[in-house]
Enzyme design. Structure first.
Site, PDB file in Angstrom:
ATOM      1  N   GLY A   1       0.832  -1.195   0.000  1.00  0.00           N
ATOM      2  CA  GLY A   1       0.000   0.000   0.000  1.00  0.00           C
ATOM      3  C   GLY A   1       0.866   1.244   0.000  1.00  0.00           C
ATOM      4  O   GLY A   1       0.472   2.290   0.503  1.00  0.00           O
TER       5      GLY A   1
ATOM      6  N   LYS B   1      -1.492   7.339   1.236  1.00  0.00           N
ATOM      7  CA  LYS B   1      -1.021   8.453   2.065  1.00  0.00           C
ATOM      8  C   LYS B   1      -0.013   8.006   3.117  1.00  0.00           C
ATOM      9  O   LYS B   1       1.087   8.545   3.213  1.00  0.00           O
ATOM     10  CB  LYS B   1      -2.213   9.130   2.749  1.00  0.00           C
ATOM     11  CG  LYS B   1      -3.036  10.019   1.844  1.00  0.00           C
ATOM     12  CD  LYS B   1      -4.074  10.764   2.673  1.00  0.00           C
ATOM     13  CE  LYS B   1      -4.803  11.787   1.822  1.00  0.00           C
ATOM     14  NZ  LYS B   1      -5.765  12.573   2.643  1.00  0.00           N
TER      15      LYS B   1
ATOM     16  N   HIS C   1      -9.026  -0.500  19.417  1.00  0.00           N
ATOM     17  CA  HIS C   1      -8.786   0.796  18.784  1.00  0.00           C
ATOM     18  C   HIS C   1     -10.139   1.254  18.245  1.00  0.00           C
ATOM     19  O   HIS C   1     -10.484   1.057  17.091  1.00  0.00           O
ATOM     20  CB  HIS C   1      -7.766   0.674  17.652  1.00  0.00           C
ATOM     21  CG  HIS C   1      -7.601   1.940  16.861  1.00  0.00           C
ATOM     22  ND1 HIS C   1      -7.272   3.141  17.448  1.00  0.00           N
ATOM     23  CD2 HIS C   1      -7.730   2.185  15.526  1.00  0.00           C
ATOM     24  CE1 HIS C   1      -7.202   4.075  16.503  1.00  0.00           C
ATOM     25  NE2 HIS C   1      -7.484   3.521  15.333  1.00  0.00           N
TER      26      HIS C   1
END
Length: 314
Positions: free
Chosen positions: A7, A11, A178
């Site tokens: 990936g 970003k 999380h």
């Protein structure tokens, strides 16, 4: 150290590539993405070499671009940032199912090529860490996720600001999911070695307000700038450094637990204190919590465990 980023065109992957390239212990970086993003990776590679040269850094690091997971064969760590990004209208279940399929495909192929450590960043991170573990067949110390590490850092900042102390003087952590069921361990939170409950300003500590802000922090960043990359990438680099230098640091990451904490049954991946070294997760740290914290953790564990069972068959 040889690191692969799956990936890398995204970003987090792009920022992470630059930060890792600046680390002296990194000798090879494999930038991996879908075939449709190969040209973007080639441009990123050129840009990274320019950045290193501009900083006066040696450019003897090898940077490879590929859509073939066989290049992970020699990697010490494979970092997975790939996956669907959650949009405002997307449910947690939709994100979970979509990313579970993506993670399964990547991890099964990674496991075919060699023995690496898998560091999961894709969300929901606890569930994707579990999916990576069961699909890879690796030992549980080899597969771990970012978990509540950033949440713990955010809580640490809030404590430092309230008590007006240096960040380095604060010791605290958030355990559990999380997500909304996360649990700050106030009983293990200290400033300069002094439990915060013994400090005069604790009576004014806006615990509930801070916790709600942390729970919504990631979504707030998404709403404001369409996602976060600098915080996660910086955290990832620090954890990779812990492994490279065998630092034995105590961090709060997502890892597989079964009976390490009293009162839980069954297994899932969830954020707990761990010792991080050259072997990945070297030990789950059994911290003592107060009754309300234990109950909160149990609820979080059961929630995550339920979702883990749902993605086993995806």
């Amino acid at each position: 150290m040889d690191v692969s980023i799956i990936g890398a065109s995204g970003k987090i992957g792009s920022v992470l590539s630059l930060l890792l390239a600046k680390e002296s212990h990194i000798k090879n970086i494999n930038l991996i993405a879908r075939s449709s993003s190969i040209n973007k990776l080639k441009g990123l590679k050129m840009d990274l070499y320019d950045a290193m040269a501009a900083a006066g850094q040696d450019t003897d690091i090898d940077i490879c671009c590929d859509d073939d997971l066989s290049c992970t064969a020699n990697s010490d760590i494979t970092i997975i940032t790939a996956g669907m990004a959650r949009t405002g209208e997307m449910s947690r279940i939709d994100l979970m199912k979509g990313n579970a399929k993506i993670v399964k495909n990547y991890v099964k192929n990674i496991a075919n090529f060699g023995d690496t450590k898998i560091f999961m960043i894709s969300n929901p991170v606890d569930l994707m860490t579990y999916k990576a573990l069961i699909e890879s067949g690796y030992e549980k110390n080899q597969v771990f996720g970012l978990g509540t590490h950033l949440d713990s850092m955010r809580f640490k900042v809030a404590v430092a600001k309230h008590f007006e102390v240096h960040l380095d003087d604060v010791r605290t952590r958030i355990v559990g999911e999380h997500g909304d069921s996360m649990v700050p361990v106030i009983s293990a939170t200290a400033v300069g070695g002094i439990p915060i409950k013994r400090l005069p300003k604790y009576e004014d500590f806006p615990y509930e307000k801070i916790l709600e802000r942390i729970k919504g922090y990631g979504q707030e960043i998404i709403n404001l700038k369409n996602g976060s990359e600098y915080g996660p990438a910086s955290a990832i680099v620090n954890i990779v450094r812990c492994i490279a230098h065998d630092e034995k640091r105590l961090l709060t990451l997502s890892t597989y637990i079964e009976d390490e904490i009293e009162g839980i049954e069954g297994g899932c991946c969830i954020g707990v204190p761990v010792k991080v070294g050259k072997n990945g997760i070297e030990e789950v740290i059994h911290i003592k919590m107060e009754d309300d914290e234990i109950e909160g953790f149990k609820k979080s564990f059961e929630l995550v465990k339920g979702y883990c069972r749902q993605i086993e068959s995806i």
